[in-house]
Scaffold this motif. Structure first.
Motif, PDB file in Angstrom:
ATOM      1  N   THR A  66       5.802   6.582   7.100  1.00 17.09           N
ATOM      2  CA  THR A  66       5.024   7.784   6.800  1.00 17.09           C
ATOM      3  C   THR A  66       5.912   9.006   6.986  1.00 17.09           C
ATOM      4  O   THR A  66       6.820   9.014   7.810  1.00 17.09           O
ATOM      5  N   ALA A  67       5.613  10.064   6.211  1.00 22.26           N
ATOM      6  CA  ALA A  67       6.362  11.319   6.312  1.00 22.26           C
ATOM      7  C   ALA A  67       5.612  12.407   5.583  1.00 22.26           C
ATOM      8  O   ALA A  67       4.823  12.136   4.658  1.00 22.26           O
ATOM      9  N   SER A  68       5.856  13.656   5.974  1.00 19.95           N
ATOM     10  CA  SER A  68       5.264  14.793   5.273  1.00 19.95           C
ATOM     11  C   SER A  68       6.129  16.024   5.506  1.00 19.95           C
ATOM     12  O   SER A  68       6.817  16.127   6.531  1.00 19.95           O
ATOM     13  N   GLY A  69       6.104  16.943   4.562  1.00 24.60           N
ATOM     14  CA  GLY A  69       6.883  18.170   4.685  1.00 24.60           C
ATOM     15  C   GLY A  69       6.387  19.225   3.722  1.00 24.60           C
ATOM     16  O   GLY A  69       5.650  18.926   2.772  1.00 24.60           O
ATOM     17  N   GLU A  70       6.797  20.462   3.961  1.00 26.48           N
ATOM     18  CA  GLU A  70       6.434  21.568   3.073  1.00 26.48           C
ATOM     19  C   GLU A  70       7.586  22.558   3.014  1.00 26.48           C
ATOM     20  O   GLU A  70       8.224  22.855   4.028  1.00 26.48           O
ATOM     21  N   ALA A  94       2.791   7.839   2.589  1.00 25.75           N
ATOM     22  CA  ALA A  94       2.454   6.726   3.479  1.00 25.75           C
ATOM     23  C   ALA A  94       2.623   5.432   2.706  1.00 25.75           C
ATOM     24  O   ALA A  94       2.117   5.299   1.591  1.00 25.75           O
ATOM     25  N   ALA A  95       3.372   4.487   3.254  1.00 21.91           N
ATOM     26  CA  ALA A  95       3.624   3.227   2.575  1.00 21.91           C
ATOM     27  C   ALA A  95       3.646   2.092   3.581  1.00 21.91           C
ATOM     28  O   ALA A  95       4.042   2.269   4.737  1.00 21.91           O
ATOM     29  N   GLY A  96       3.222   0.929   3.137  1.00 21.18           N
ATOM     30  CA  GLY A  96       3.246  -0.247   3.997  1.00 21.18           C
ATOM     31  C   GLY A  96       3.320  -1.510   3.163  1.00 21.18           C
ATOM     32  O   GLY A  96       2.817  -1.554   2.037  1.00 21.18           O
ATOM     33  N   ALA A  97       3.969  -2.536   3.695  1.00 19.54           N
ATOM     34  CA  ALA A  97       4.112  -3.820   3.003  1.00 19.54           C
ATOM     35  C   ALA A  97       3.798  -4.943   3.971  1.00 19.54           C
ATOM     36  O   ALA A  97       4.417  -5.040   5.037  1.00 19.54           O
ATOM     37  N   ALA A  98       2.841  -5.775   3.599  1.00 18.57           N
ATOM     38  CA  ALA A  98       2.483  -6.901   4.462  1.00 18.57           C
ATOM     39  C   ALA A  98       3.547  -7.983   4.443  1.00 18.57           C
ATOM     40  O   ALA A  98       3.792  -8.649   5.451  1.00 18.57           O
ATOM     41  N   ASN A  99       4.207  -8.161   3.297  1.00 16.08           N
ATOM     42  CA  ASN A  99       5.148  -9.263   3.124  1.00 16.08           C
ATOM     43  C   ASN A  99       6.590  -8.809   2.954  1.00 16.08           C
ATOM     44  O   ASN A  99       7.425  -9.551   2.447  1.00 16.08           O
ATOM     45  N   GLY A 100       6.881  -7.592   3.364  1.00 14.33           N
ATOM     46  CA  GLY A 100       8.258  -7.116   3.329  1.00 14.33           C
ATOM     47  C   GLY A 100       8.780  -6.928   1.924  1.00 14.33           C
ATOM     48  O   GLY A 100       8.100  -6.416   1.034  1.00 14.33           O
ATOM     49  N   LYS A 132       0.858  -1.182   0.000  1.00 11.89           N
ATOM     50  CA  LYS A 132       0.000   0.000   0.000  1.00 11.89           C
ATOM     51  C   LYS A 132       0.897   1.235   0.000  1.00 11.89           C
ATOM     52  O   LYS A 132       1.770   1.370   0.859  1.00 11.89           O
ATOM     53  N   VAL A 133       0.674   2.114  -0.964  1.00  6.04           N
ATOM     54  CA  VAL A 133       1.445   3.356  -1.073  1.00  6.04           C
ATOM     55  C   VAL A 133       0.475   4.493  -1.402  1.00  6.04           C
ATOM     56  O   VAL A 133      -0.400   4.339  -2.261  1.00  6.04           O
ATOM     57  N   PHE A 134       0.637   5.609  -0.738  1.00  7.47           N
ATOM     58  CA  PHE A 134      -0.136   6.805  -1.060  1.00  7.47           C
ATOM     59  C   PHE A 134       0.789   8.008  -0.992  1.00  7.47           C
ATOM     60  O   PHE A 134       1.498   8.202   0.006  1.00  7.47           O
ATOM     61  N   VAL A 135       0.803   8.812  -2.050  1.00  8.24           N
ATOM     62  CA  VAL A 135       1.602  10.028  -2.113  1.00  8.24           C
ATOM     63  C   VAL A 135       0.703  11.165  -2.592  1.00  8.24           C
ATOM     64  O   VAL A 135      -0.041  11.017  -3.567  1.00  8.24           O
ATOM     65  N   ASP A 136       0.780  12.283  -1.900  1.00  7.28           N
ATOM     66  CA  ASP A 136       0.047  13.483  -2.293  1.00  7.28           C
ATOM     67  C   ASP A 136       1.052  14.629  -2.384  1.00  7.28           C
ATOM     68  O   ASP A 136       1.613  15.063  -1.380  1.00  7.28           O
ATOM     69  N   PHE A 137       1.289  15.098  -3.619  1.00  3.48           N
ATOM     70  CA  PHE A 137       2.205  16.213  -3.873  1.00  3.48           C
ATOM     71  C   PHE A 137       1.374  17.415  -4.298  1.00  3.48           C
ATOM     72  O   PHE A 137       0.499  17.303  -5.160  1.00  3.48           O
TER      73      PHE A 137
END
Length: 509
Positions: A363-367, A311-317, A267-272
């Motif tokens: 997870t991470a965020s910045g501006e 935000a990113a996550g991996a169930a199986n590495g 699962k990956v989500f990026v908002d730029f």
């Protein structure tokens, strides 16, 4: 109207590119004939662009074939934006021949590769052309705010080269665009950050990559349901294999969201997003005798900050890791009535995950503030000054039994011009931002948890065709007779920052 006589000397026209519906300035309007096609609506201009300008001060090259009536003459366009069906009764349509440059609307301009007649209509397949292959004399000036609320979304479902293999993909990866694509992609932008902190994304990657999309053979006629969809005011989400991308606009902001489908283990989500205040375009480009004069200007002003949320996550590495580089097949568009140009905003992105261990998350965020224009002024690239509004280092978190990270890059390009959707020609400016974050192993938490981040920013600008090497390879696959050489583009960096915390030998080893 035929192209202007090549021996005729005319003063270059200063075209005021007004972002509103206006009549053609000077010259006679296009002839309206009976029985024009179904594209006789305001929405047609948003989808197909506007017709050629009718002014004697604009001189076209001698092999340009002008088709009258603008979007009225368009029956349909194929879903890759390369094949255009024209009303055979439109003045100029019968002069369309292979090797000529067709100019029907601002989005139906290109070197004719193939042509045939069908039920009285003319069906032409187009390849890219340089800006100066269309115009011999013109003067393009602009000093205008952009009304983001007037922009529409144009989807090109089969955009050539939409999804590409990353530059560091395994050499034996098979792609539809041929063996040279992976090598060509190494010269493309945006480029995924090579390292994040001291941890290599490449080393942790499992080898899952995207595939080149160059769908179908060269189409001389669009099949039912296989046409360019109408432009729309609401956002469009594009499917890119296992990924989705959605460009968006809101008052004072432009952005791109992209994510990996949640059906798998990754699962990956990026908002730029780019926050703007009175987004403004300033242009002064003179073409004389088929050459762009020195000292051209095309600059985008009013971009105040760039922000990203990851935000990113991996169930199986490791086995879930993935990477992709994509040209988003959705553009933001606005026709400019009374001029021969369309306004376009397009996006590219790349992402590579390096998630180690089951049930890993990052997870991470910045501006960051951006002060100054992007693009070119008087022939030189101009870049903004960067400041930190919200440090991404303060936000990096997640759980992992191994060192994990994610690297992503986004390109935002603004352009005025003509062409086909895959290869627009004209003055442009682009901003490329590369981000990378790492999160240390939870197993090291009793000693210290290491986090790291990198940030790179680059600006590009010019006058001509701005198309990626991979998209060009896909176009050559679809149009084998096409003769068009891609010129290498250089980007000017304006920031490079890299930080690891805490600043101790354990985190730097």
């Amino acid at each position: 109207m035929r192209a202007a006589c090549p021996g005729r000397r005319v003063a270059a026209l200063a075209i005021a590119l007004l972002l509103a519906t206006t009549a053609a300035c000077g010259g006679a309007p296009g002839r309206v004939h009976e029985g024009s096609g179904p594209a006789d609506t305001p929405e047609a201009a948003l989808t197909y662009g506007t017709g050629p300008v009718r002014d004697p001060s604009v001189t076209y090259q001698p092999d340009v074939v002008i088709v009258e009536d603008g979007p009225r003459a368009i029956r349909s366009a194929s879903s890759d934006g390369l094949t255009w069906t024209l009303d055979g009764k439109a003045r100029g349509a019968q002069d369309v021949r292979p090797g000529k440059v067709l100019y029907a609307t601002s989005r139906a301009v290109g070197r004719v590769q193939k042509v045939r007649r069908a039920h009285g209509d003319v069906v032409a397949t187009l390849g890219p052309v340089e800006f100066t292959e269309v115009f011999r004399d013109a003067h393009l000036t602009l000093d205008q705010d952009i009304d983001d609320g007037a922009l529409h979304y144009l989807e090109i479902p089969d955009l050539p080269g939409a999804v590409t293999v990353p530059a560091d993909a395994p050499a034996n990866v098979a792609t539809e665009a041929g063996k040279g694509v992976a090598k060509d992609a190494a010269r493309d932008v945006p480029t995924t950050a090579r390292t994040i902190g001291r941890t290599s994304v490449r080393a942790a990657h499992s080898g899952r990559v995207g595939t080149v999309v160059a769908r179908g053979p060269d189409r001389l006629a669009a099949a039912a349901g296989d046409t360019l969809p109408p432009a729309r005011s609401s956002s469009v989400t594009a499917d890119l294999g296992e990924w989705k991308a959605e460009p968006y606009r809101s008052p004072g902001a432009f952005g791109l969201k992209f994510n990996h489908k949640a059906a798998g283990g990754l699962k990956v989500f990026v908002d730029f997003s780019l926050k703007t205040e009175k987004l403004h375009i300033r242009s002064d480009v003179r073409i004389s005798g088929g050459r762009v004069a020195d000292g051209a200007t095309f600059a985008v002003e009013g971009i105040k900050s760039a922000a990203i949320s990851i935000a990113a996550g991996a169930a199986n590495g490791v086995i879930d890791n993935s990477k992709i580089r994509a040209e988003v097949p959705v553009q933001m568009t606005l026709p400019i009535a009374g001029t021969p140009f369309a306004f376009s905003i397009s996006w590219k992105f790349s992402v590579a995950t390096a998630l180690g261990g089951n049930n890993t998350t990052v997870t991470a965020s910045g501006e960051w503030g951006l002060d100054g224009a992007i693009g070119m002024v008087n022939g030189a690239i101009v870049t903004p000054k960067l400041s930190v509004i919200k440090s991404i280092m303060d936000s990096i978190t997640g759980i992992s039994v191994g060192v994990s990270g994610i690297a992503t890059a986004v390109e935002f390009k603004v352009q005025f011009g003509v062409g086909v959707p895959a290869a627009f020609a004209g003055p442009y400016a682009k901003l490329v931002m590369d981000f990378g974050v790492t999160n240390g192993s939870a197993l090291g938490a009793p000693l210290t948890r290491c986090v790291g981040a990198t940030l790179d920013g680059k600006v590009g600008g010019g006058v001509g065709v701005s198309v990626s090497a991979v998209a060009m390879a896909a176009l050559k696959k679809v149009l084998p007779t096409m003769k068009f050489e891609l010129q290498q583009e250089s980007l000017t960096p304006f920031v490079h920052r890299q930080q690891t915390l805490p600043d101790v030998p354990l985190c730097k080893s």
